[in-house]
Design an enzyme around this catalytic site. Structure first.
Site, mmCIF file in Angstrom:
data_model
loop_
_atom_site.group_PDB
_atom_site.id
_atom_site.type_symbol
_atom_site.label_atom_id
_atom_site.label_comp_id
_atom_site.label_asym_id
_atom_site.label_seq_id
_atom_site.Cartn_x
_atom_site.Cartn_y
_atom_site.Cartn_z
ATOM 1 N N LYS A 160 6.426 -4.086 0.530
ATOM 2 C CA LYS A 160 5.962 -2.761 0.133
ATOM 3 C C LYS A 160 7.015 -1.823 0.432
ATOM 4 O O LYS A 160 7.681 -1.763 1.359
ATOM 5 C CB LYS A 160 4.577 -2.309 0.808
ATOM 6 N N SER A 201 -3.469 1.221 -1.067
ATOM 7 C CA SER A 201 -2.391 1.746 -1.512
ATOM 8 C C SER A 201 -1.004 0.626 -1.931
ATOM 9 O O SER A 201 0.039 0.759 -2.474
ATOM 10 C CB SER A 201 -1.618 2.864 -0.880
ATOM 11 N N SER A 210 -5.777 -0.133 2.726
ATOM 12 C CA SER A 210 -4.581 -0.430 1.752
ATOM 13 C C SER A 210 -4.282 -1.791 1.603
ATOM 14 O O SER A 210 -3.472 -2.092 0.675
ATOM 15 C CB SER A 210 -3.358 0.506 2.132
#
Length: 442
Positions: free
Chosen positions: A96, A171, A195
């Site tokens: 990420k 997210s 997330s």
């Protein structure tokens, strides 16, 4: 960055902001008292930075062509190979884009960090490479990871390959999309408010938000030191267990970690359900936002467990319904302090402080209008809470979280796990670029 003392006028302005009277005579006394510290601060500046280590070579990164980024899941592509053997040998991973990978741009979904390149590797990156993992890119994420949707990233919206036009969940949106199309075998996500779990739910993959502090957050940009989590995402439980086995454990740096106990997680695979006691959380169903189809689907799964002979019973945790209120009081003010007070690095925390990240956010106020509405609204609230209530709600919520945790622990003393919908409704359509603010926030 050479340290110099403020002049008299600057000192007087500082005093005014702090409620301290500083006339000319007192200013002279203050500056005289501080003069011996100049050499000490300059000594700090001359000492080595002590950046996080980099063990494996890499040749930079590149932006993927649109044809290889159909769903918007990639932020950048890389080709970083670790040890020749290990638990992750032959596995392709996406990291990420709020996780530091030395020499590779890290924007955390934002325009404000465009061009920022970390100088060291996050602990989990080193562990992945030590285990033979092959890092093939950074996955797109929401702007500063402050959204559960997938419409705020500076690199563009991320779509669900399983349900085009809908969000894969955020997210950690890019990690979910890349797993769905098979571009990677494993991915890293972070989770402060769902997330990892929201993308897992909306995309039909597996995501795990580990126990706080189990996986070191060293070298990862967070929202608030007290509820930052980083964890594994994959298409199967087995691969999530494998990645967790690699990245979990104390690194001696992250102050979130205390008395960390790790397990050989893959050894638990295939044990079956014998002896498990499952509690169905009453407060997880029938919420105002619950979709009847979601509740029905989960209830159906409960029936399958009972048919398999697993003891399943209803349990109640009344304070579960206070969870969002407590989180909200922590998240908005906590993120405000992290971004505006500590320039993305945290404050009063034991850990590794990323100096280049702090420098990259040095002109945050001058460019804050670049942030999406989700973040701007949260930061306006965070500043107001700090200014008007002097941290009262943040502090009270931190105290209340102990009660909330105790209520869960009391039920988990007689149940092995709690069962409820991960999200109470299915994936939603991504708002149009020109959608009104209320639609984006909803």
């Amino acid at each position: 960055m050479t340290f110099i003392l403020p002049n008299r006028e600057r000192l007087q302005r500082l005093g005014a902001t702090l409620g301290i009277d500083v006339d000319d005579a007192y200013a002279a006394q203050v500056l005289a008292a501080l003069q011996p510290l100049v050499a000490e601060y300059r000594r700090v500046d001359l000492l080595p930075t002590e950046a996080l280590p980099v063990k494996y070579p890499r040749a930079g990164a590149w932006r993927p062509e649109p044809a290889e980024n159909r769903w918007g899941g990639w932020a950048v592509r890389t080709d970083i190979r670790g040890a020749a053997s290990g638990k992750l040998a032959g596995r392709r991973l996406a990291i990420k884009d709020n996780v530091m990978v030395a020499g590779v741009p890290m924007a955390n979904g934002s325009s404000l960090l465009e061009g920022h390149v970390p100088e060291g590797d996050a602990t989990i990156v080193t562990r992945i490479l030590d285990a033979g993992g092959h890092i093939v890119g950074k996955s797109a994420c929401e702007y500063f990871s402050f959204s559960g949707g997938s419409a705020t990233s500076h690199t563009g919206r991320v779509e669900s390959p399983r349900n085009p036009g809908h969000t894969p969940g955020g997210s950690s949106s890019g990690s979910a999309a890349l797993l769905l199309v098979g571009d990677v075998d494993l991915a890293i996500g972070t989770d402060q408010a769902g997330s990892i779990r929201i993308p897992a739910s909306f995309s039909g993959i597996v995501g795990h938000k580990p126990t706080y502090g189990l996986v070191p957050y060293t070298g990862v940009m967070g929202l608030d030191y007290t509820f930052d989590h980083v964890g594994p995402m994959a298409r199967s439980v087995a691969n999530v267990a494998l990645l967790l086995e690699v990245i979990a454990g104390d690194d001696g740096i992250d102050g979130r970690q205390r008395n960390v106990r790790v397990e050989p997680y893959t050894e638990a695979l295939g044990r079956g359900l014998d002896g498990l006691r499952i509690g169905v959380l009453t407060q997880g169903f029938g919420l105002p936002e619950s979709h009847p189809g979601t509740d029905a689907a989960v209830r159906g799964a409960i029936g399958q467990l009972r048919a398999a002979g697993v003891p399943v019973g209803e349990v109640s945790i009344p304070w579960h319904l206070n969870g969002f209120a407590i989180w909200s009081a922590l998240a908005n003010e906590g993120t405000y302090h992290t971004l505006y007070g500590a320039r993305g690095a945290g404050h009063l925390n034991h850990g590794a402080y990323p100096l280049s990240l702090m420098s990259a956010l040095g002109d945050l106020e001058a460019r804050a209008n670049e942030m999406p509405d989700t973040l701007k609204i949260g930061m306006l609230l965070g500043r107001y809470l700090h200014e008007q209530y002097q941290g009262h709600f943040y502090a009270k919520a931190q105290n209340q979280r102990r009660r909330l945790r105790a209520e869960y622990d009391a039920v988990l003393a007689r149940c092995d796990l709690l069962l409820m919908p991960t999200t109470p409704f299915p994936t939603q359509k991504i708002p149009a670029v020109d959608a009104p603010v209320d639609e984006v926030i909803q």
